[in-house]
Design an enzyme around this catalytic site. Structure first.
Site: not given
Length: 302
Positions: A141, A166, A237, A240, A263, A272
């Site tokens: 990120r 995150k 992003h 990423r 994640h 994705y």
């Protein structure tokens, strides 16, 4: 280093909110967003948000919807208020009254491999190229790229240590041999320029004691994309997204990609599959297996 959220005089309630977020290792950007959103609710009330009632919350959310506030923004405010009522004022009953709205998730913009190469080559200096290469080569990120330190590069285990990802989570990101070679080049150049230190930031900002800002990284990506004649709307992003999509297209197990991206939920990584076009192209359609339209199949006349 002074905390930017504490520069101005603040109320005890706001300080308690900051303390609660700091205790849970929330990043500065998340803290700014939560303080802004709780403040927005306080402005609507015209009094302290700790005095709110369930009807106040309902009127606030209905008013937001009528004013045309985008659904993602409304949901972000819900997250901030739920935290405030659950942890800061111990009113979980009010937190349960907040409604999170469903909204269709847009497909992310993904660059082709050629576009990524063109973008990286269009950067104007080695520091910028190295920073964007980390975003793509390790799938980080933008805030994670910004806050990397030199000591986070583990060349023995070929890892990048992400100390404050995150949600305050720690993880290891991949470090390829080519990326390590590029970072070593940047280390030598940065040392010559006097901006790199062993205990300092991997990508210093205009002042060597501060990291490069996420805003500057966004500008660097946009300018590089323009120089590379990439018409897509891109940001940090995007790199990423491209990292995850290209790994998926190469056959990397989706659970490994989940770990590399940091994640918490597999659903976020599985998204994705919707943009992994190479994966779709490798699948043989059951229609093709019928052989109806190949030479030797049915004749034009039936």
């Amino acid at each position: 280093m002074p905390h930017p959220l504490l520069d101005a005089p603040i109320s005890p309630l706001r300080q308690r909110l900051i303390d609660d977020m700091t205790l849970r290792r929330f990043g500065q950007e998340t803290q700014r967003n939560y303080i802004r959103d709780v403040g927005r609710f306080a402005t609507f009330l015209g009094r302290g948000p700790d005095t709110a009632t369930a009807d106040d919350l309902r009127r606030f959310q209905v008013g937001q919807q009528e004013d045309g506030v985008p659904v993602p923004t409304m949901n972000s405010i819900v997250s901030a208020l739920r935290f405030f009522f659950t942890h800061t004022v111990d009113r979980p009953d009010l937190a349960r009254k907040l409604v999170r709205l469903a909204h269709p998730r847009k497909l992310p913009v993904v660059l082709s491999r050629d576009e990524v190469a063109r973008l990286l080559n269009a950067t104007t200096c080695l520091k910028h190229q190295a920073a964007l290469s980390v975003a793509y080569g390790s799938g980080l990120r933008v805030a994670e790229v910004s806050t990397l330190k030199v000591a986070d590069v583990d060349s023995e285990r070929m890892l990048l240590r992400i100390e404050r990802g995150k949600g305050g989570r720690y993880r290891n990101a991949m470090l390829s041999a080519d990326l390590l070679a590029l970072l070593r080049q940047w280390w030598k150049v940065g040392r010559q320029q006097g901006v790199m230190h062993r205990d300092g930031w991997l990508f210093p900002g205009q002042h060597a004691m501060k990291p490069i800002s996420t805003r500057q990284l966004h500008r660097i990506v946009v300018e590089a994309a323009q120089a590379a004649d990439i018409a897509k709307r891109v940001g940090p992003h995007t790199l990423r997204h491209s990292f995850a999509t290209h790994l998926l297209e190469d056959g990397t197990d989706i659970r490994i990609i989940q770990v590399l991206l940091g994640h918490a939920k597999l659903d976020n990584t599985a998204f994705y599959t919707k943009v992994a076009t190479r994966t779709v192209r490798t699948v043989t359609s059951p229609l093709d297996k019928l052989g109806l339209f190949n030479p030797g199949g049915i004749s034009p006349g039936g």
